[in-house]
Write a protein that holds these residues in place. Structure first.
Motif, mmCIF file in Angstrom:
data_model
loop_
_atom_site.group_PDB
_atom_site.id
_atom_site.type_symbol
_atom_site.label_atom_id
_atom_site.label_comp_id
_atom_site.label_asym_id
_atom_site.label_seq_id
_atom_site.Cartn_x
_atom_site.Cartn_y
_atom_site.Cartn_z
ATOM 1 N N GLY A 1 0.858 -1.170 0.000
ATOM 2 C CA GLY A 1 0.000 0.000 0.000
ATOM 3 C C GLY A 1 0.897 1.224 0.000
ATOM 4 O O GLY A 1 1.759 1.371 -0.853
ATOM 5 N N ASP A 2 0.736 2.091 0.972
ATOM 6 C CA ASP A 2 1.557 3.284 1.074
ATOM 7 C C ASP A 2 2.731 3.100 2.029
ATOM 8 O O ASP A 2 3.581 3.966 2.144
ATOM 9 N N ARG A 3 2.790 1.989 2.726
ATOM 10 C CA ARG A 3 3.776 1.766 3.777
ATOM 11 C C ARG A 3 4.820 0.740 3.326
ATOM 12 O O ARG A 3 4.488 -0.270 2.710
ATOM 13 N N LEU A 4 6.090 1.009 3.632
ATOM 14 C CA LEU A 4 7.140 0.045 3.349
ATOM 15 C C LEU A 4 7.114 -1.078 4.387
ATOM 16 O O LEU A 4 6.627 -0.887 5.501
ATOM 17 N N PRO A 5 7.660 -2.237 4.039
ATOM 18 C CA PRO A 5 7.752 -3.319 5.026
ATOM 19 C C PRO A 5 8.606 -2.889 6.216
ATOM 20 O O PRO A 5 9.378 -1.931 6.127
ATOM 21 N N PRO A 6 8.521 -3.605 7.348
ATOM 22 C CA PRO A 6 9.360 -3.280 8.509
ATOM 23 C C PRO A 6 10.843 -3.344 8.158
ATOM 24 O O PRO A 6 11.255 -4.082 7.252
ATOM 25 N N GLU A 7 11.652 -2.587 8.905
ATOM 26 C CA GLU A 7 13.088 -2.531 8.628
ATOM 27 C C GLU A 7 13.727 -3.917 8.676
ATOM 28 O O GLU A 7 14.583 -4.241 7.851
ATOM 29 N N ARG A 8 13.345 -4.731 9.650
ATOM 30 C CA ARG A 8 13.936 -6.066 9.768
ATOM 31 C C ARG A 8 13.691 -6.879 8.501
ATOM 32 O O ARG A 8 14.602 -7.548 8.001
ATOM 33 N N GLU A 9 12.486 -6.803 7.984
ATOM 34 C CA GLU A 9 12.148 -7.560 6.774
ATOM 35 C C GLU A 9 12.933 -7.042 5.575
ATOM 36 O O GLU A 9 13.422 -7.832 4.752
ATOM 37 N N MET A 10 13.057 -5.717 5.450
ATOM 38 C CA MET A 10 13.803 -5.160 4.316
ATOM 39 C C MET A 10 15.286 -5.500 4.409
ATOM 40 O O MET A 10 15.933 -5.803 3.403
ATOM 41 N N ALA A 11 15.841 -5.446 5.619
ATOM 42 C CA ALA A 11 17.259 -5.770 5.791
ATOM 43 C C ALA A 11 17.535 -7.217 5.388
ATOM 44 O O ALA A 11 18.541 -7.520 4.726
ATOM 45 N N GLN A 12 16.639 -8.123 5.757
ATOM 46 C CA GLN A 12 16.799 -9.531 5.381
ATOM 47 C C GLN A 12 16.665 -9.698 3.876
ATOM 48 O O GLN A 12 17.420 -10.449 3.257
#
Length: 239
Positions: free
Chosen positions: A38-49
């Protein structure tokens, strides 16, 4: 303390290059729609992985993207690809069901010219560059949805540039009510391509006044812009 590279120890330079490269990669992922939920990015932990990097480097990249206006971050809510909803969005939901489009425009006429005037007085060079990018994006929008996103960012950036947290809170409430009332969809059904083009041109006039530091002209340009918006909407939409 940050590490300073020397000719014999290029680690700092390498880290900077890698951060530059990742920032560009992340920017492209966002702009191409490869990341948002949607308008929100995934959580930082998920993006880092996902990217195989440390959260520290991810935050460095997000800091840069936030500074250039590509993303918006809010403590407790996350990172967004467009301005985030007001912190009290749930409370505003019932209000959005009670107010009319005309009533919202009445409030916008009082608030947004003042924000434009303050933005002209207080904007720094970097903020002006971000605002110019948003204004250009409204000119280059290929469709109504693209225009709506760029327009949202353009007006939000003006509110931020006023550097008054109370004013920004009021503006966020107005913006959230508009979004919850789903007027963007109705606007898409109403605006002709020529209307959108004229609105984007008005952004350029407003932008010029702000960048020149001309508060009176900025207020007048915003008022003229909102008058055009009100005429285009209220003539074609029921309350």
């Amino acid at each position: 303390m940050s590490r300073i590279a020397s000719p014999l120890d290029p680690t700092g330079v390498k880290d900077l290059q890698e951060t530059d490269e990742f920032t560009e990669r992340l920017r492209q992922e966002i702009l191409e729609g490869g990341l948002p939920r949607g308008d929100r990015l995934p959580p930082e932990r998920e993006m880092a992985q996902r990217f195989g990097i440390s959260r520290a480097r991810l935050r460095q990249a997000l800091d840069r993207l936030e500074a250039e206006g590509t993303v918006f971050r809010r403590r407790g809510q996350g990172t967004f690809v467009q301005p985030p909803p007001a912190t009290d969005a749930a409370r505003l939901k019932s209000l959005s069901a009670r107010v009319s489009l005309q009533e919202v425009m009445e409030v916008r006429f009082e608030i947004e010219p003042a924000l434009a005037g303050l933005a002209a007085q207080r904007a720094d060079t970097r903020a002006g560059e971000v605002l110019a990018q948003a204004a250009q994006a409204t000119l280059e929008a290929a469709d109504q949805q693209s225009y709506d996103l760029a327009d949202d960012i353009f007006h939000y950036k003006i509110a931020e540039m006023a550097q008054n947290p109370l004013f920004l809170t009021v503006y966020e409430a107005i913006r959230t009510v508009r979004a919850q009332a789903n007027w963007a969809e109705k606007r898409a059904q109403t605006y002709a391509p020529e209307t959108t083009r004229l609105l984007a041109q008005q952004h350029q006039v407003l932008l010029a006044a702000i960048l020149k530091g001309e508060a009176v002209a900025a207020k007048a340009a915003m008022k003229a812009h909102l008058t055009f918006v009100a005429d285009a909407l209220l003539q074609n939409l029921p309350d």
